[in-house]
Motif scaffolding. Structure first.
Motif, PDB file in Angstrom:
ATOM      1  N   LEU A   1     -10.853   6.634   8.152  1.00 55.08           N
ATOM      2  CA  LEU A   1     -10.319   6.658   6.772  1.00 55.08           C
ATOM      3  C   LEU A   1     -10.745   5.471   6.117  1.00 55.08           C
ATOM      4  O   LEU A   1     -10.836   5.232   4.973  1.00 55.08           O
ATOM      5  CB  LEU A   1      -8.839   6.971   6.857  1.00 55.08           C
ATOM      6  N   ALA A   2     -11.404   4.471   6.778  1.00 55.58           N
ATOM      7  CA  ALA A   2     -11.290   3.164   6.113  1.00 55.58           C
ATOM      8  C   ALA A   2     -12.772   2.555   6.097  1.00 55.58           C
ATOM      9  O   ALA A   2     -13.732   2.787   6.992  1.00 55.58           O
ATOM     10  CB  ALA A   2     -10.605   2.173   6.964  1.00 55.58           C
TER      11      ALA A   2
ATOM     12  N   SER B   1      -4.747   3.369   2.915  1.00 52.08           N
ATOM     13  CA  SER B   1      -6.092   2.810   2.738  1.00 52.08           C
ATOM     14  C   SER B   1      -6.580   2.342   1.475  1.00 52.08           C
ATOM     15  O   SER B   1      -7.400   1.553   1.273  1.00 52.08           O
ATOM     16  CB  SER B   1      -7.113   4.115   3.507  1.00 52.08           C
TER      17      SER B   1
ATOM     18  N   TRP C   1      -5.118  -1.181   1.019  1.00 49.26           N
ATOM     19  CA  TRP C   1      -5.802  -2.301   2.097  1.00 49.26           C
ATOM     20  C   TRP C   1      -7.490  -2.188   1.670  1.00 49.26           C
ATOM     21  O   TRP C   1      -8.079  -3.271   1.721  1.00 49.26           O
ATOM     22  CB  TRP C   1      -5.798  -1.562   3.368  1.00 49.26           C
ATOM     23  N   THR C   2      -7.885  -1.199   1.090  1.00 49.66           N
ATOM     24  CA  THR C   2      -9.392  -1.478   0.505  1.00 49.66           C
ATOM     25  C   THR C   2      -9.476  -2.504  -0.541  1.00 49.66           C
ATOM     26  O   THR C   2     -10.252  -3.516  -0.501  1.00 49.66           O
ATOM     27  CB  THR C   2      -9.958  -0.076   0.067  1.00 49.66           C
TER      28      THR C   2
ATOM     29  N   SER D   1       0.671  -1.269  -0.036  1.00 51.16           N
ATOM     30  CA  SER D   1      -0.189   0.028  -0.036  1.00 51.16           C
ATOM     31  C   SER D   1       0.953   1.318   0.143  1.00 51.16           C
ATOM     32  O   SER D   1       0.448   2.388   0.300  1.00 51.16           O
ATOM     33  CB  SER D   1      -0.837  -0.018   1.285  1.00 51.16           C
TER      34      SER D   1
ATOM     35  N   PHE E   1      -2.002   0.950   9.749  1.00 45.67           N
ATOM     36  CA  PHE E   1      -3.434   0.081   9.090  1.00 45.67           C
ATOM     37  C   PHE E   1      -4.309   0.573  10.336  1.00 45.67           C
ATOM     38  O   PHE E   1      -5.557   0.959   9.849  1.00 45.67           O
ATOM     39  CB  PHE E   1      -3.041  -1.223   9.302  1.00 45.67           C
TER      40      PHE E   1
ATOM     41  N   THR F   1      -5.688   4.282  10.075  1.00 46.73           N
ATOM     42  CA  THR F   1      -6.668   4.500   9.186  1.00 46.73           C
ATOM     43  C   THR F   1      -8.222   4.094   9.588  1.00 46.73           C
ATOM     44  O   THR F   1      -9.381   4.714   9.351  1.00 46.73           O
ATOM     45  CB  THR F   1      -6.404   3.669   7.998  1.00 46.73           C
ATOM     46  N   ILE F   2      -8.033   3.003  10.396  1.00 52.28           N
ATOM     47  CA  ILE F   2      -9.517   2.433  11.035  1.00 52.28           C
ATOM     48  C   ILE F   2     -10.090   3.622  12.237  1.00 52.28           C
ATOM     49  O   ILE F   2     -11.015   4.144  12.054  1.00 52.28           O
ATOM     50  CB  ILE F   2      -9.495   1.022  11.430  1.00 52.28           C
TER      51      ILE F   2
ATOM     52  N   TYR G   1     -12.881  -0.835   5.686  1.00 53.34           N
ATOM     53  CA  TYR G   1     -12.709  -2.127   6.265  1.00 53.34           C
ATOM     54  C   TYR G   1     -12.479  -2.139   7.709  1.00 53.34           C
ATOM     55  O   TYR G   1     -12.297  -0.915   8.215  1.00 53.34           O
ATOM     56  CB  TYR G   1     -11.219  -2.737   5.433  1.00 53.34           C
TER      57      TYR G   1
ATOM     58  N   SER H   1      -2.958   7.116   3.068  1.00 54.21           N
ATOM     59  CA  SER H   1      -2.229   6.724   4.147  1.00 54.21           C
ATOM     60  C   SER H   1      -2.319   5.336   4.182  1.00 54.21           C
ATOM     61  O   SER H   1      -2.202   4.710   5.207  1.00 54.21           O
ATOM     62  CB  SER H   1      -2.830   7.392   5.566  1.00 54.21           C
TER      63      SER H   1
END
Length: 334
Positions: free
Chosen positions: A123-124, A91, A94-95, A54, A115, A118-119, A126, A89
């Protein structure tokens, strides 16, 4: 006549059953599909495996991933192809990973605590449960860096300047509230000074800004600057003990500041729903890979701290880092 008709019907029924059996066999033949069978203990990929990173090519994560991928085919049986999907960042990548088919052909790195941040920062799309942990690859300690010709030769020099000039000190980071921003904020909070944060797209860009003199200091991990160590100075390490590679550099705790370990772990995961036999295949393969003498020699040359953890321990680590990022309200002043 009746006997002939009976025999004909019997023969037709037998043929129908035989055709049905043949058809069923063809539909369940595992060789005709890439979909892993949950009952196949000997599953292995039949095609190249994609590994999503990422961050951009040349970043710390990309460098460590490519060292790993160079030795992967020996244990996985097929090449591992790195796909860089940088942005947001981390995301964006990871998305894409969370939405990939859980068939064993798409894996990816997740960086802790980036990671997790971002949650926790919203920002996520996921969550931690969107991924199936396979193993941990490296765990790296954070350090405070300045440019090689910086006026600051010690962390005390930097802190004194920051206190005498509130807000004037500038730090480059790898994104808002990402791992290196957390490190800079922890330093500022524990030392009691103000600074100006300048977020970049990732660690590679962050450290380029430092080397070009656009900022005064950065926080990064050891492997992030392994290819240009002569261009930077290490002022302090975020660990309870001094690092073997930097025995003359004090820990933050020695200087009276943050006295806990801080850094980053890079874990290999698959999309949630990937069958257990596939996770087990990769868990075993990566363990053997990370014990390979040639790989370990290459990892040492790249400044990597290989730290294999199995699937269960990696899952616990991801959860622990999620709890950590959600407990940083005091650090951010929220």
């Amino acid at each position: 006549m009746k006997m002939k008709r009976y025999l004909s019907l019997l023969l037709a029924g037998t043929l129908a059953l035989a055709l049905t059996a043949c058809g069923g066999s063809a539909k369940t033949d595992p060789g005709t599909s890439n979909q892993p069978s949950t009952s196949d203990e000997n599953w292995a990929p039949k095609e190249n495996v994609t590994m999503i990173v990422s961050y951009k090519a040349g970043s710390g994560t990309d460098n460590t991933a490519r060292v790993l991928a160079a030795y992967a085919e020996k244990y996985i049986g097929k090449p591992v192809i790195i796909e860089n999907l940088e942005g947001g960042s981390g995301s964006i990548g990871w998305t894409a990973l969370s939405q990939a088919a859980p068939d064993g052909y798409t894996l990816g790195f997740i960086n802790l605590p980036n990671f997790n941040a971002t949650i926790s920062e919203g920002l996520a799309t996921y969550t931690v449960d969107s991924f199936a942990p396979i193993c941990n690859h490296v765990t790296e300690t954070s350090v405070v860096l300045v440019k090689a010709d910086s006026q600051f030769n010690t962390l005390e020099d930097l802190v004194k300047f920051a206190k005498d000039n509130p807000g004037k000190l500038k730090a480059s980071t790898n994104g808002n509230r990402a791992s290196n921003h957390i490190g800079a904020q922890v330093l500022a909070t524990s030392a009691g000074f103000e600074y100006t944060d300048i977020p970049y797209g990732g660690t590679a860009d962050q450290l380029l800004a430092l080397r070009q003199g656009e900022v005064d200091f950065s926080v990064a991990k050891v492997a992030d600057f392994a290819s240009f160590t002569s261009e930077v100075k290490v002022l302090a390490v975020y660990n309870q003990e001094r690092l073997e590679g930097y025995p003359d550099v004090p820990t933050m705790g020695e200087l009276g500041y943050y006295d806990q370990w801080l850094g980053s772990s890079r874990c290999i995961v698959a999309p949630a729903g990937t069958p257990e036999n596939v996770i087990k295949f990769y868990e075993d393969a990566f363990q053997k890979l990370m014990e390979d003498a040639d790989y370990l020699k290459a990892a040492e040359a790249a400044g990597m701290e290989t730290d294999y953890k199995n699937s269960a321990d990696t899952a616990a680590l991801i959860k622990q880092q999620q709890d950590f990022t959600e407990s940083l309200a005091d650090v951010w002043g929220d």
